[in-house]
Scaffold this motif. Sequence first.
Motif, short mmCIF file in Angstrom:
data_model
loop_
_atom_site.label_atom_id
_atom_site.label_comp_id
_atom_site.label_asym_id
_atom_site.label_seq_id
_atom_site.Cartn_x
_atom_site.Cartn_y
_atom_site.Cartn_z
N THR A 178 41.24 40.09 40.81
CA THR A 178 42.19 39.09 41.28
C THR A 178 43.47 39.69 41.85
O THR A 178 43.93 40.76 41.40
CB THR A 178 42.55 38.12 40.14
OG1 THR A 178 43.60 37.24 40.55
CG2 THR A 178 43.01 38.87 38.90
N THR A 179 44.05 38.98 42.80
CA THR A 179 45.33 39.42 43.38
C THR A 179 46.46 39.28 42.37
O THR A 179 47.49 39.96 42.49
CB THR A 179 45.66 38.58 44.62
OG1 THR A 179 45.67 37.19 44.27
CG2 THR A 179 44.64 38.80 45.72
N CYS A 195 41.09 40.33 49.99
CA CYS A 195 41.65 39.00 49.74
C CYS A 195 42.65 38.60 50.81
O CYS A 195 42.70 37.44 51.23
CB CYS A 195 42.29 38.95 48.35
SG CYS A 195 41.08 39.03 47.01
N GLY A 241 40.89 35.92 44.84
CA GLY A 241 40.13 36.88 44.05
C GLY A 241 38.65 36.79 44.36
O GLY A 241 38.21 35.93 45.14
N ILE A 242 37.88 37.70 43.77
CA ILE A 242 36.43 37.73 43.97
C ILE A 242 35.74 37.78 42.62
O ILE A 242 36.04 38.63 41.78
CB ILE A 242 35.98 38.94 44.81
CG1 ILE A 242 36.73 38.98 46.15
CG2 ILE A 242 34.48 38.89 45.06
CD1 ILE A 242 36.35 40.16 47.03
N ILE A 281 42.04 34.68 50.26
CA ILE A 281 41.54 34.21 48.96
C ILE A 281 42.34 34.84 47.83
O ILE A 281 43.08 35.81 48.02
CB ILE A 281 40.04 34.55 48.78
CG1 ILE A 281 39.79 36.06 48.94
CG2 ILE A 281 39.20 33.76 49.77
CD1 ILE A 281 38.36 36.48 48.71
N ILE A 315 40.30 45.32 46.66
CA ILE A 315 40.41 43.87 46.50
C ILE A 315 41.58 43.28 47.29
O ILE A 315 41.45 42.25 47.95
CB ILE A 315 40.54 43.49 45.01
CG1 ILE A 315 39.18 43.65 44.33
CG2 ILE A 315 41.04 42.05 44.84
CD1 ILE A 315 38.13 42.67 44.79
N ARG A 337 38.58 31.16 46.08
CA ARG A 337 38.03 32.43 45.61
C ARG A 337 36.66 32.64 46.21
O ARG A 337 35.98 31.69 46.58
CB ARG A 337 37.94 32.45 44.07
CG ARG A 337 39.30 32.40 43.40
CD ARG A 337 39.23 32.00 41.94
NE ARG A 337 40.58 31.90 41.39
CZ ARG A 337 41.36 30.82 41.50
NH1 ARG A 337 40.90 29.75 42.12
NH2 ARG A 337 42.57 30.82 41.00
#
Length: 288
Positions: free
Chosen positions: A214-215, A188, A195-196, A193, A184, A164
């Motif tokens: 988040t994904t 990602c 999520g951030i 990744i 996002i 992340r």
Amino acid sequence: MMRFKIFDTFAKEPFQGNPTGVVYGDETLDKAMMQKMANELSLPHTLFLLPSEDSSILFNSLVFTPFQEVAICSQGIIAGVFAFLDDEIIPDGTHTIGTALGKKEVFIATINERIKYSTVFTSLGRPTVEKLSDNQRARLVKLIDNRGLLDFKGNFVVLGNKKRLVINVPYDLLKELAFISSKIMNVCQDLGIAGIAFFSKDQSTDLVHSRYFTTLLNGREDAVTGIAAGSILAACLENKLIEEQEDITVHQGGFTTREGYLYPKYRDNQIFVGGRASKAAEGKLFNI
């Protein structure tokens, strides 16, 4: 029929935090049925309590979102332990939980004996922290279309088997991040990744404000999640914002979502995240 309970994890009061399902499963349950049940409950995460032949393990567990299985879920583990506390069948102290990633330790601490005010801590494992390269930072700024992010520190944190991005931003910018949700998934995918997490640390207290996109939710903001709080703690340690044994309180959400409070710790080269839970509902699921 199978019993289930719903707990608001990482909540100081009911109807805050992250609603999490706990289903009392047995050996007849397969993953296909678990997925159907998780979809029926339609909660962010549902943990299935499964029997263990190992007497040293309190329970085995698998966790599902309405769409897929996840390897580990701190709010699921905490909700599962609180289900046992609610049944009054386990004491304070250290216990071992079986997860898809192997055994995990949890620690139960009663804060107030009179009202059984307990906090459950679970291990997320050892973090790996990487710096954001200039090229990656430039791609991030281009994808998000916000040059203000160029000035702030960012790290990749690998925790719980996924990477992340964690970015330290001023509180004023933290409040204005709703626009990022639509970007996002592209970010990602480009950076590889899950999520951030954005955070802002209060300079005069141990409180850290945060938001996590988040994904798993197709780029939307996750109300409260332990893996984000653990990743933020790892980034704070890497950038020497706190001392190694210093504890922080992470306040997540509260801007456009439910809010909650998490208590990450760094001990024995591992990240632990703690939280409380409030039972919101219970009932029975019918399975074929």
